[in-house]
Design a protein around this motif. Sequence first.
Motif, PDB file in Angstrom:
ATOM      1  N   ASP A  72       0.808  -1.103   0.079  1.00  0.00           N
ATOM      2  CA  ASP A  72       0.112   0.088   0.010  1.00  0.00           C
ATOM      3  C   ASP A  72       0.797   1.366  -0.006  1.00  0.00           C
ATOM      4  O   ASP A  72       0.320   2.301  -0.393  1.00  0.00           O
ATOM      5  N   TYR A  73       2.190   1.025   0.584  1.00  0.00           N
ATOM      6  CA  TYR A  73       3.015   2.355   0.386  1.00  0.00           C
ATOM      7  C   TYR A  73       4.534   1.759   0.376  1.00  0.00           C
ATOM      8  O   TYR A  73       4.828   0.794   0.978  1.00  0.00           O
ATOM      9  N   GLY A  74       5.455   2.631  -0.231  1.00  0.00           N
ATOM     10  CA  GLY A  74       6.858   2.221   0.042  1.00  0.00           C
ATOM     11  C   GLY A  74       7.694   2.837   0.917  1.00  0.00           C
ATOM     12  O   GLY A  74       7.247   4.051   1.200  1.00  0.00           O
ATOM     13  N   SER A  75       8.841   2.404   1.352  1.00  0.00           N
ATOM     14  CA  SER A  75       9.661   2.925   2.340  1.00  0.00           C
ATOM     15  C   SER A  75      11.119   2.315   2.096  1.00  0.00           C
ATOM     16  O   SER A  75      11.216   1.217   1.988  1.00  0.00           O
ATOM     17  N   PRO A  76      12.167   3.225   2.330  1.00  0.00           N
ATOM     18  CA  PRO A  76      13.523   2.353   2.165  1.00  0.00           C
ATOM     19  C   PRO A  76      13.904   1.817   3.446  1.00  0.00           C
ATOM     20  O   PRO A  76      14.693   1.149   3.521  1.00  0.00           O
ATOM     21  N   LEU A  77      13.149   1.930   4.400  1.00  0.00           N
ATOM     22  CA  LEU A  77      13.102   1.264   5.715  1.00  0.00           C
ATOM     23  C   LEU A  77      12.198  -0.168   5.812  1.00  0.00           C
ATOM     24  O   LEU A  77      10.967   0.264   5.354  1.00  0.00           O
ATOM     25  N   GLY A  78      12.425  -0.656   6.822  1.00  0.00           N
ATOM     26  CA  GLY A  78      11.283  -1.785   7.265  1.00  0.00           C
ATOM     27  C   GLY A  78      10.267  -0.839   7.917  1.00  0.00           C
ATOM     28  O   GLY A  78      10.614  -0.029   8.367  1.00  0.00           O
ATOM     29  N   TYR A  79       9.279  -1.821   8.522  1.00  0.00           N
ATOM     30  CA  TYR A  79       8.147  -1.097   9.342  1.00  0.00           C
ATOM     31  C   TYR A  79       8.589  -1.314  10.561  1.00  0.00           C
ATOM     32  O   TYR A  79       7.624  -1.377  11.628  1.00  0.00           O
ATOM     33  N   GLY A  80       9.827  -1.969  11.242  1.00  0.00           N
ATOM     34  CA  GLY A  80      10.060  -2.238  12.642  1.00  0.00           C
ATOM     35  C   GLY A  80       9.676  -1.003  13.552  1.00  0.00           C
ATOM     36  O   GLY A  80       9.193  -0.981  14.478  1.00  0.00           O
ATOM     37  N   PHE A  81      10.121   0.449  12.965  1.00  0.00           N
ATOM     38  CA  PHE A  81      10.016   1.433  13.706  1.00  0.00           C
ATOM     39  C   PHE A  81       8.468   1.863  14.003  1.00  0.00           C
ATOM     40  O   PHE A  81       8.398   2.341  15.154  1.00  0.00           O
ATOM     41  N   TRP A  82       7.620   1.709  13.108  1.00  0.00           N
ATOM     42  CA  TRP A  82       6.195   1.906  13.364  1.00  0.00           C
ATOM     43  C   TRP A  82       5.332   0.874  14.082  1.00  0.00           C
ATOM     44  O   TRP A  82       4.052   1.474  14.428  1.00  0.00           O
ATOM     45  N   ILE A  83       6.016  -0.058  14.495  1.00  0.00           N
ATOM     46  CA  ILE A  83       5.173  -1.321  15.154  1.00  0.00           C
ATOM     47  C   ILE A  83       4.517  -0.770  16.530  1.00  0.00           C
ATOM     48  O   ILE A  83       3.279  -0.663  16.727  1.00  0.00           O
ATOM     49  N   ILE A  84       5.384  -0.285  17.321  1.00  0.00           N
ATOM     50  CA  ILE A  84       4.733   0.274  18.597  1.00  0.00           C
ATOM     51  C   ILE A  84       4.014   1.432  18.704  1.00  0.00           C
ATOM     52  O   ILE A  84       2.798   1.783  19.151  1.00  0.00           O
ATOM     53  N   PRO A  85       4.358   2.716  17.634  1.00  0.00           N
ATOM     54  CA  PRO A  85       3.453   3.577  17.660  1.00  0.00           C
ATOM     55  C   PRO A  85       1.965   3.386  16.960  1.00  0.00           C
ATOM     56  O   PRO A  85       1.304   4.005  17.424  1.00  0.00           O
ATOM     57  N   ALA A  86       2.158   2.450  16.101  1.00  0.00           N
ATOM     58  CA  ALA A  86       0.594   1.930  15.450  1.00  0.00           C
ATOM     59  C   ALA A  86       0.022   1.172  16.344  1.00  0.00           C
ATOM     60  O   ALA A  86      -1.387   1.503  16.576  1.00  0.00           O
ATOM     61  N   LEU A  87       0.439   0.622  17.183  1.00  0.00           N
ATOM     62  CA  LEU A  87      -0.139  -0.345  18.272  1.00  0.00           C
ATOM     63  C   LEU A  87      -0.677   0.737  19.313  1.00  0.00           C
ATOM     64  O   LEU A  87      -1.984   0.696  19.691  1.00  0.00           O
ATOM     65  N   PHE A  88      -0.114   1.825  19.848  1.00  0.00           N
ATOM     66  CA  PHE A  88      -0.668   2.814  20.445  1.00  0.00           C
ATOM     67  C   PHE A  88      -1.714   3.729  19.808  1.00  0.00           C
ATOM     68  O   PHE A  88      -2.546   4.233  20.525  1.00  0.00           O
ATOM     69  N   PHE A  89      -1.513   3.760  18.499  1.00  0.00           N
ATOM     70  CA  PHE A  89      -2.720   4.492  17.614  1.00  0.00           C
ATOM     71  C   PHE A  89      -4.108   3.717  17.876  1.00  0.00           C
ATOM     72  O   PHE A  89      -4.916   4.244  18.110  1.00  0.00           O
ATOM     73  N   LYS A  90      -3.825   2.296  17.649  1.00  0.00           N
ATOM     74  CA  LYS A  90      -5.067   1.616  17.901  1.00  0.00           C
ATOM     75  C   LYS A  90      -5.552   1.583  19.351  1.00  0.00           C
ATOM     76  O   LYS A  90      -6.804   1.653  19.591  1.00  0.00           O
ATOM     77  N   LEU A  91      -4.588   1.716  20.520  1.00  0.00           N
ATOM     78  CA  LEU A  91      -5.390   1.722  21.842  1.00  0.00           C
ATOM     79  C   LEU A  91      -5.935   3.212  22.106  1.00  0.00           C
ATOM     80  O   LEU A  91      -6.501   3.352  22.938  1.00  0.00           O
ATOM     81  N   PHE A  92      -5.029   4.239  21.781  1.00  0.00           N
ATOM     82  CA  PHE A  92      -5.453   5.595  22.370  1.00  0.00           C
ATOM     83  C   PHE A  92      -5.794   6.682  21.194  1.00  0.00           C
ATOM     84  O   PHE A  92      -6.170   7.665  21.444  1.00  0.00           O
ATOM     85  N   GLY A  93      -5.873   6.117  19.950  1.00  0.00           N
ATOM     86  CA  GLY A  93      -6.406   7.065  18.971  1.00  0.00           C
ATOM     87  C   GLY A  93      -4.945   7.625  18.307  1.00  0.00           C
ATOM     88  O   GLY A  93      -4.106   7.801  18.863  1.00  0.00           O
TER      89      GLY A  93
END
Length: 579
Positions: A72-93
């Motif tokens: 759905d989108y590309g990045s020169p990095l893997g997505y490891g960095f965004w795992i924890i922030p994404a989980l917190f978005f799910k929990l807290f908006g």
Amino acid sequence: MLNELNLYSRARRWEVRWNSISNARRWAVLEILIIVLLALVPLFTAFPYRVNIFLSWEGAYRLSSGQVPFKDYGSPLGYGFWIIPALFFKLFGPQMITLVKAQVFINIIAGLSFRSILKSLGVTPGVRLLSVLVFVMSYSFFNFWPWYNHTVIVYELVAISFLLRSFFAGGDIGRYGFMVLAALFVFLSLFTKQDGGGMALMLCLALLAYNSLETRRWLDIPVFLGMFAVIAVLFIAPLMPGFAYWFNHGQAPHSSRLALNDFTDEIMGASNWIKIYVLLVALCLTAGVKQWKTWIHERREVLFALLTLGILGEAAIFQVTSYTPPDNNIFFHSFAFAFIASWLCRLLSIPLNTGSSITFATALILFWWSGTWWKYIGRYTDRLFPVKEAVYAPNDSTHENVVSRRNYMLNNDTTDVPMSQWTFSKLPVFHKIYMPAQTVAGIDRVLALPVVQQKRDSIRVLNMTELTPLAEAMPFKLETGADYPLWYHLGVGMFNRQLAAFKEKVRAHHYDVVLFEYAPTLNNFFPFALRDELKQRYQLVDSFLAPRRPTNAMIEVYVPQTEQRSYTDALIQKSDTLK
């Protein structure tokens, strides 16, 4: 009187409880309190909009929305960095302040991992407590926002803590269980950023090689590499074929952007702290090791030395490969301190097991790292002891021109907006985040655009700015596609192929609104060529300051020509109403 008795009674109960705790547990409680309490500080304050935080927000927002990286989108990095922030978005908006909450969690994990490493290496409680304090003050306390150059090291710390646990675990099940976890977090480190993750892998292999040599467990290295390979396949295979194009391992159109001179100039010409620590480590070993043939078999001692020197070497390289911001590599201070303090206490017979010695050492460390906490106290001292500056009046002979360290340079930047003049937006996504007042007003004008009001559910927006949370505030649907970049830095986050696709869409008037950030001092941070295309095909209807300091970038608002007429009519109608 009753209140005093109640307070005394409570204090007495806490004292009894504290005395009932074993000595080892007391040290553990103090260490964990330092880690947790200082990590929680950001939850009680507000923050200015931070440069580059837009990338943390959008990556977490896309991942939490169910989008699949490299499809759905590309990045020169893997997505490891965004795992924890994404989980917190799910929990807290998806509010920006949620990123701060995620970083609080990351800082706690980092501190606990560092403490676990020291425990596995047999560091004495007093030195361990002080080392944890150094780690928090030098590396965690001021990290309020998640950033990949920090998260990559945190994953590495978690991996090393599990790897060392595997070395001293009893039984194959426990040993290989910890090794699987170590392999997982080494991969997540590599999947967060290639340079730090690659060095984390090499450091773990070096520790594994020595441990295997000493224990004669020759299968540990191939087992670890096999586990790492399996984990990598499980993560990467579902992301192909887009992963092969986007993930930067030196293939075209990516480039390494490194040169040998970058390393030699930085390491030999600077890196004073790292070189001092290497010298002190060498002196400690020279003074303390009497029989090298015997010492080389002291597993914990040698692992500690290898890890410390490995971290110092990694920091020297990391400051070149990840050069912005300039303090990315300061994770090395706490490791060097722990090693040097351990040896000095042993060689000089310094006791660090009494309250007075720990208190004195703590005061020295707080003085050493006063720069991380004094800026908060300094705000109050500036108010208590304001500086009186004489104003120079050229035509007034009664005033002298006073020059001091506060005014010896003249600031001719008329665009800068002092942070004291920043303000808050009413939008929920920007809760507790303040920005220049011009930025807040500009956001409100964008949301009031006629095309935004009329096409609420179907509006097509290209947002090439740092205000990525507008996707939630407006709201509008983010574009997706295997060839769509997560961010727009030409040559870093996107390339000529993506630029050509954006140009075609602009020529076809594909977008109802285009927000473009013009940052003339940054090299194609948002591609200049697309701005040229916008000036030919769209109409510029508004511009306002970008939320950065110094305020040297502008956000420009473009709409198709037909929408520009509607925008002009709306402004005229609003002006008539005010009249």
